[in-house]
Design an enzyme around this catalytic site. Structure first.
Site, PDB file in Angstrom:
ATOM      1  CB  CYS A 113      42.665  34.285  36.672  1.00 24.04           C
ATOM      2  SG  CYS A 113      43.705  34.209  35.282  1.00 24.04           S
TER       3      CYS A 113
ATOM      4  CB  CYS B  10      46.291  33.616  36.889  1.00 27.02           C
ATOM      5  SG  CYS B  10      45.729  32.858  35.391  1.00 27.02           S
TER       6      CYS B  10
END
Length: 396
Positions: free
Chosen positions: A201, A101
């Protein structure tokens, strides 16, 4: 002209204080909230609802008197993170979506949006620091651990490139978490006492089996218990014709078969489990709890061992292929035959362990001084020189 910084405002205390500090330092600050997820059916929704987060981010921006907007990155997030996760689990590997991410979303898609908005820098609330080396007029950026040992997040940024680091700022890297909360309280920010979000995330806590079941259907298979005295564990070779042969041996994957142990239960899909996992096996009546020592997605079998000291959990070395090898410090990368003494970790929050890197034609071996528990394919290994993260790779 003031330098313009775009802050990834997540609605948490760390990014709020990041924006506050930059404004105090005289930057022109703009807050951007990334919306990455729409599907609430698999999130444990009270834990990290993005709507509340975006609202908190907006209130912080209002309080600080900075412009604020939301960007919808859910398409890119699905393609680059979620699809990647499904793909890795399907192959029997355990991905780390947070590392991905940062590389693919925050410091790529998001950074490009920020630069298009005229940003000089992008700032995040990560607990890490950036250093700069200048040699012959050329700048090289260093990714340094955060001063708060308990919160250091350099591991999650282990895939960043020099180009990404050049444009990044980490304002809270010098601070301890309690100091960050105190600054937020003093500035009267709504996030001062907000608890840290957990889980994926930007998605929050996800019920992983349900999440994976969207694509990977449940399928019953066997749980096999491998005894501690299994022949592969007792075969301790020490006569090798070369160092590379020894490293191949130390990092080898043991191929278990169903006849190597006894059937102790059933499960609903090998791809839902990962090495070192203890929960979710639902096998009782053992002296010590069972831990997953390996999974085989082809035969849909889970191999387990009793107790966290089971020899099937431990290995001295691991391998990273050239395709999945990354140097943050490109100037330090090894050539074939080269070695480097480092400290390394194979998961977030693990204490750094002494290790030696060995570069070979096909990739890189990381040989640890002490055996490591649950070295897991698909996870990231990151290596450091003192407090600087210099490189990383996906464990193959």
């Amino acid at each position: 002209m003031k330098k313009r910084v775009i802050v990834g405002l997540s609605g948490g205390v760390d990014s709020s204080v990041t924006a506050y500090l930059l404004k105090e330092q005289g930057y022109e600050v703009i807050g951007l909230f990334m919306k990455n997820w729409h599907d609430d059916s698999v999130t444990i929704s009270d834990d990290c609802p993005w709507l509340d987060d975006s609202n908190d981010a907006m209130l912080v921006a209002e309080k600080l008197g900075i412009p604020f907007q939301t960007v919808d990155l859910s398409t890119q997030y699905k393609e680059r993170i979620v699809d990647y996760m499904f793909n890795e689990y399907e192959k029997g590997r355990t991905p780390n979506p947070d590392v991905l991410c940062n590389r693919e979303i925050k410091f790529d898609v998001f950074m490009k949006i920020a630069l298009d908005l005229g940003a000089d820098y992008v700032a995040t609330g990560h607990y890490c620091r950036k250093g700069t080396l200048i040699e012959n007029g050329k700048e090289t950026y260093k990714l340094l651990a955060g001063k708060d040992n308990n919160k250091d997040q350099s591991y999650f940024l282990c895939q960043l490139s020099q180009e990404q680091l050049a444009k990044a700022i980490f304002p809270i890297g010098e601070l301890q978490k309690p100091e960050v909360r105190a600054i937020a309280a003093e500035a009267d920010l709504i996030t001062a006492d907000k608890k840290d979000s957990q889980g994926l995330c930007f998605i929050g806590k996800v019920r992983l089996p349900e999440f994976l079941q969207q694509k990977l259907k449940p399928k019953q298979g066997q749980i096999i218990e491998i005894p501690e005295l299994f022949s592969e564990y007792t075969d301790t070779r020490n006569n090798f014709s070369s160092k590379v042969e020894e490293l191949e041996y130390l990092s080898r994957k043991i191929n278990y078969s169903e006849t190597d142990g006894e059937i102790v239960g059933t499960h609903q899909g090998a791809h839902y489990f990962t090495k070192g996992q203890r929960k979710g096996l639902s096998v009782g009546g053992k002296v010590e709890p069972l831990f997953v020592i390996d999974t085989d997605v082809d035969t849909n079998t889970i191999y387990t061992g009793q107790g966290k000291k089971h020899p099937g959990l431990y290995k001295r070395a691991l391998f990273v292929t050239n395709e999945e090898l990354h140097w943050v410090r490109e100037d330090l990368q090894l050539l074939s035959g080269g070695t480097l003494e480092v400290s390394a970790r194979i998961r977030y929050r693990q204490a750094l362990e002494k290790a030696t890197l060995h570069k070979v034609d096909a990739g890189l071996y990381v040989e640890f001084e002490n055996k490591q528990s649950a070295i897991t394919e698909g996870q990231f290994v990151a290596w450091y020189l003192e407090d600087e993260l210099v490189g990383s790779g996906v464990i193959s």
